[in-house]
Design a protein around this motif. Structure first.
Motif, PDB file in Angstrom:
ATOM      1  N   LEU A 155       2.561   4.261   1.432  1.00  0.00           N
ATOM      2  CA  LEU A 155       2.142   4.928   0.201  1.00  0.00           C
ATOM      3  C   LEU A 155       1.173   4.086  -0.612  1.00  0.00           C
ATOM      4  O   LEU A 155       0.229   4.614  -1.219  1.00  0.00           O
ATOM      5  CB  LEU A 155       3.358   5.248  -0.666  1.00  0.00           C
ATOM      6  CG  LEU A 155       4.120   6.542  -0.407  1.00  0.00           C
ATOM      7  CD1 LEU A 155       5.287   6.637  -1.379  1.00  0.00           C
ATOM      8  CD2 LEU A 155       3.229   7.756  -0.553  1.00  0.00           C
ATOM      9  N   THR A 156       1.411   2.789  -0.645  1.00  0.00           N
ATOM     10  CA  THR A 156       0.638   1.919  -1.538  1.00  0.00           C
ATOM     11  C   THR A 156      -0.505   1.199  -0.835  1.00  0.00           C
ATOM     12  O   THR A 156      -1.237   0.447  -1.472  1.00  0.00           O
ATOM     13  CB  THR A 156       1.558   0.864  -2.175  1.00  0.00           C
ATOM     14  OG1 THR A 156       2.196   0.092  -1.146  1.00  0.00           O
ATOM     15  CG2 THR A 156       2.632   1.538  -3.025  1.00  0.00           C
ATOM     16  N   MET A 157      -0.678   1.444   0.432  1.00  0.00           N
ATOM     17  CA  MET A 157      -1.694   0.718   1.194  1.00  0.00           C
ATOM     18  C   MET A 157      -3.103   1.099   0.762  1.00  0.00           C
ATOM     19  O   MET A 157      -3.419   2.274   0.545  1.00  0.00           O
ATOM     20  CB  MET A 157      -1.512   1.000   2.688  1.00  0.00           C
ATOM     21  CG  MET A 157      -2.449   0.193   3.552  1.00  0.00           C
ATOM     22  SD  MET A 157      -2.081   0.461   5.297  1.00  0.00           S
ATOM     23  CE  MET A 157      -3.617  -0.106   6.014  1.00  0.00           C
ATOM     24  N   ASP A 158      -3.951   0.127   0.637  1.00  0.00           N
ATOM     25  CA  ASP A 158      -5.360   0.328   0.295  1.00  0.00           C
ATOM     26  C   ASP A 158      -6.054   1.015   1.470  1.00  0.00           C
ATOM     27  O   ASP A 158      -6.136   0.465   2.571  1.00  0.00           O
ATOM     28  CB  ASP A 158      -6.020  -1.026   0.007  1.00  0.00           C
ATOM     29  CG  ASP A 158      -7.415  -0.883  -0.586  1.00  0.00           C
ATOM     30  OD1 ASP A 158      -8.104   0.105  -0.260  1.00  0.00           O
ATOM     31  OD2 ASP A 158      -7.818  -1.776  -1.356  1.00  0.00           O
ATOM     32  N   LYS A 159      -6.538   2.204   1.238  1.00  0.00           N
ATOM     33  CA  LYS A 159      -7.143   3.006   2.315  1.00  0.00           C
ATOM     34  C   LYS A 159      -8.432   2.402   2.853  1.00  0.00           C
ATOM     35  O   LYS A 159      -8.931   2.803   3.902  1.00  0.00           O
ATOM     36  CB  LYS A 159      -7.414   4.438   1.819  1.00  0.00           C
ATOM     37  CG  LYS A 159      -6.199   5.134   1.187  1.00  0.00           C
ATOM     38  CD  LYS A 159      -5.037   5.242   2.134  1.00  0.00           C
ATOM     39  CE  LYS A 159      -3.910   6.091   1.565  1.00  0.00           C
ATOM     40  NZ  LYS A 159      -3.256   5.495   0.387  1.00  0.00           N
ATOM     41  N   TYR A 183      -4.490  -5.233   8.040  1.00  0.00           N
ATOM     42  CA  TYR A 183      -3.834  -3.958   8.346  1.00  0.00           C
ATOM     43  C   TYR A 183      -2.406  -4.232   8.818  1.00  0.00           C
ATOM     44  O   TYR A 183      -2.177  -5.071   9.694  1.00  0.00           O
ATOM     45  CB  TYR A 183      -4.613  -3.211   9.432  1.00  0.00           C
ATOM     46  CG  TYR A 183      -4.299  -1.738   9.521  1.00  0.00           C
ATOM     47  CD1 TYR A 183      -5.042  -0.810   8.810  1.00  0.00           C
ATOM     48  CD2 TYR A 183      -3.249  -1.270  10.307  1.00  0.00           C
ATOM     49  CE1 TYR A 183      -4.768   0.549   8.892  1.00  0.00           C
ATOM     50  CE2 TYR A 183      -2.952   0.083  10.384  1.00  0.00           C
ATOM     51  CZ  TYR A 183      -3.718   0.987   9.675  1.00  0.00           C
ATOM     52  OH  TYR A 183      -3.439   2.323   9.743  1.00  0.00           O
ATOM     53  N   PRO A 184      -1.401  -3.555   8.244  1.00  0.00           N
ATOM     54  CA  PRO A 184       0.003  -3.815   8.615  1.00  0.00           C
ATOM     55  C   PRO A 184       0.240  -3.601  10.117  1.00  0.00           C
ATOM     56  O   PRO A 184      -0.052  -2.533  10.655  1.00  0.00           O
ATOM     57  CB  PRO A 184       0.778  -2.783   7.795  1.00  0.00           C
ATOM     58  CG  PRO A 184      -0.119  -2.458   6.652  1.00  0.00           C
ATOM     59  CD  PRO A 184      -1.505  -2.526   7.200  1.00  0.00           C
ATOM     60  N   ASN A 225      -0.617   6.851   8.642  1.00  0.00           N
ATOM     61  CA  ASN A 225      -0.173   7.649   9.797  1.00  0.00           C
ATOM     62  C   ASN A 225       1.319   7.964   9.736  1.00  0.00           C
ATOM     63  O   ASN A 225       1.944   8.258  10.749  1.00  0.00           O
ATOM     64  CB  ASN A 225      -0.516   6.930  11.103  1.00  0.00           C
ATOM     65  CG  ASN A 225       0.226   5.606  11.265  1.00  0.00           C
ATOM     66  OD1 ASN A 225       0.646   5.006  10.279  1.00  0.00           O
ATOM     67  ND2 ASN A 225       0.359   5.146  12.495  1.00  0.00           N
ATOM     68  N   VAL A 226       1.902   7.901   8.538  1.00  0.00           N
ATOM     69  CA  VAL A 226       3.328   8.159   8.344  1.00  0.00           C
ATOM     70  C   VAL A 226       3.502   9.506   7.650  1.00  0.00           C
ATOM     71  O   VAL A 226       2.855   9.778   6.627  1.00  0.00           O
ATOM     72  CB  VAL A 226       3.992   7.050   7.511  1.00  0.00           C
ATOM     73  CG1 VAL A 226       5.493   7.315   7.378  1.00  0.00           C
ATOM     74  CG2 VAL A 226       3.747   5.678   8.132  1.00  0.00           C
ATOM     75  N   TRP A 227       4.387  10.323   8.204  1.00  0.00           N
ATOM     76  CA  TRP A 227       4.711  11.635   7.634  1.00  0.00           C
ATOM     77  C   TRP A 227       6.167  11.650   7.202  1.00  0.00           C
ATOM     78  O   TRP A 227       7.060  11.387   8.012  1.00  0.00           O
ATOM     79  CB  TRP A 227       4.464  12.744   8.656  1.00  0.00           C
ATOM     80  CG  TRP A 227       3.014  13.004   8.915  1.00  0.00           C
ATOM     81  CD1 TRP A 227       2.191  12.345   9.790  1.00  0.00           C
ATOM     82  CD2 TRP A 227       2.203  14.004   8.281  1.00  0.00           C
ATOM     83  NE1 TRP A 227       0.919  12.869   9.738  1.00  0.00           N
ATOM     84  CE2 TRP A 227       0.891  13.890   8.828  1.00  0.00           C
ATOM     85  CE3 TRP A 227       2.448  14.980   7.316  1.00  0.00           C
ATOM     86  CZ2 TRP A 227      -0.145  14.725   8.419  1.00  0.00           C
ATOM     87  CZ3 TRP A 227       1.414  15.803   6.920  1.00  0.00           C
ATOM     88  CH2 TRP A 227       0.129  15.672   7.467  1.00  0.00           C
ATOM     89  N   ASN A 228       6.415  11.959   5.935  1.00  0.00           N
ATOM     90  CA  ASN A 228       7.765  12.039   5.386  1.00  0.00           C
ATOM     91  C   ASN A 228       8.143  13.506   5.261  1.00  0.00           C
ATOM     92  O   ASN A 228       7.528  14.262   4.507  1.00  0.00           O
ATOM     93  CB  ASN A 228       7.818  11.352   4.020  1.00  0.00           C
ATOM     94  CG  ASN A 228       9.217  11.311   3.444  1.00  0.00           C
ATOM     95  OD1 ASN A 228      10.134  11.948   3.950  1.00  0.00           O
ATOM     96  ND2 ASN A 228       9.387  10.561   2.361  1.00  0.00           N
ATOM     97  N   ILE A 229       9.214  13.913   5.965  1.00  0.00           N
ATOM     98  CA  ILE A 229       9.604  15.321   6.051  1.00  0.00           C
ATOM     99  C   ILE A 229      10.796  15.646   5.143  1.00  0.00           C
ATOM    100  O   ILE A 229      11.206  16.793   5.036  1.00  0.00           O
ATOM    101  CB  ILE A 229       9.942  15.701   7.519  1.00  0.00           C
ATOM    102  CG1 ILE A 229       8.900  15.121   8.471  1.00  0.00           C
ATOM    103  CG2 ILE A 229       9.965  17.229   7.698  1.00  0.00           C
ATOM    104  CD1 ILE A 229       7.492  15.595   8.208  1.00  0.00           C
ATOM    105  N   ASP A 230      11.373  14.633   4.491  1.00  0.00           N
ATOM    106  CA  ASP A 230      12.527  14.881   3.616  1.00  0.00           C
ATOM    107  C   ASP A 230      12.030  15.366   2.260  1.00  0.00           C
ATOM    108  O   ASP A 230      11.548  14.570   1.443  1.00  0.00           O
ATOM    109  CB  ASP A 230      13.348  13.602   3.455  1.00  0.00           C
ATOM    110  CG  ASP A 230      14.562  13.805   2.552  1.00  0.00           C
ATOM    111  OD1 ASP A 230      14.791  14.947   2.111  1.00  0.00           O
ATOM    112  OD2 ASP A 230      15.262  12.813   2.283  1.00  0.00           O
TER     113      ASP A 230
END
Length: 243
Positions: free
Chosen positions: A157-161, A170-171, A200-205
């Motif tokens: 969420l907080t990563m610099d694009k 890059y993590p 590239n992370v999708w949160n479905i909750d």
């Protein structure tokens, strides 16, 4: 073939049935459930029974969530985790009234066979919460991290694009997988009522345990499907809104 990732259900059987009706699932479709099937609304045992029967008709993959671990421990040896009891465990225990020992044993087997994570042929990772190992999910030392971690999502969420993928900054966690699908951290915490994407992370909750809907996403097209707000389907209950 369509592949759907489905968020945290938390005992909301009515929402699950409503969502699946909207998906209009076909025999060739695959369903990947992100964990936390229990704790919240009054039909946790009924959700588990429904999922067991659903898996006999359709291709289903079930990921293990932290609430599922607590329920598994209770079904196995009667251990009532105090945190679990305060966060939906009480309602889950009550939902098992009327279930006999054989049925409970079958549910215990369901929980014991849940996957810690799933990696598909296109290198897409599915797990309940996150992982911390820079070498990837298979190198995670503490397996509880897979269903408790929130740092993966917070980092995304907080990563610099502006940081490029080949950069030393890059993590490393994010470089191993084409996409990562998680649940665990409700998007309603960020005033969002649909699945969220960060890097590239999708949160479905989407907060079905509280005052959000239950959601599913077609992982190829990114089309989102949702139930009604779950609390509206259980108007006489609190869910986990009290905690």
């Amino acid at each position: 073939m369509r592949i759907f990732a489905i968020g945290d259900i938390h005992g909301g059987l009515k929402a699950l049935v409503q969502l699946l009706n909207k998906l209009q699932i076909k025999e060739e479709d695959h369903l990947i459930f992100m964990g936390d099937y229990v704790d919240g609304w009054s039909e946790s045992a009924q959700v588990v029974q429904f999922l067991i029967e659903l898996s006999e008709k359709f291709e289903c993959i079930f990921i293990k969530g932290n609430h599922d671990v607590w329920c598994e421990e209770w079904l196995r040896d009667g251990d009532v985790n105090k945190v679990w009891y305060m966060h939906g465990g009480k309602e889950t225990m009550e939902s098992y009234e009327g279930f006999n020992d054989a049925q409970k044993a079958k549910h215990l087997a369901f929980f014991e066979n849940l996957k810690m994570f799933h990696l598909d042929e296109e290198n897409r990772l599915f797990l309940h919460a996150g992982f911390t190992s820079m070498h990837g999910v298979e190198k995670e030392v503490f397996k509880t991290t897979l269903y408790f971690d929130r740092t993966l999502w917070e980092m995304a969420l907080t990563m610099d694009k502006r940081i490029e993928k080949n950069s030393e900054l890059y993590p490393k966690r994010l470089t191993h997988y084409k996409e990562i699908y998680i649940g665990h951290t409700p998007t309603i915490n960020y005033k969002r009522y649909e699945p969220m994407n960060a890097i590239n992370v999708w949160n479905i909750d989407t907060g079905a345990a509280f005052f959000g809907p239950l959601s599913a996403i077609n992982i190829d097209t990114k089309e989102v499907f949702q139930s009604d707000v779950v609390k509206d389907l259980y108007p006489d209950e609190m869910g986990r809104n009290r905690s």
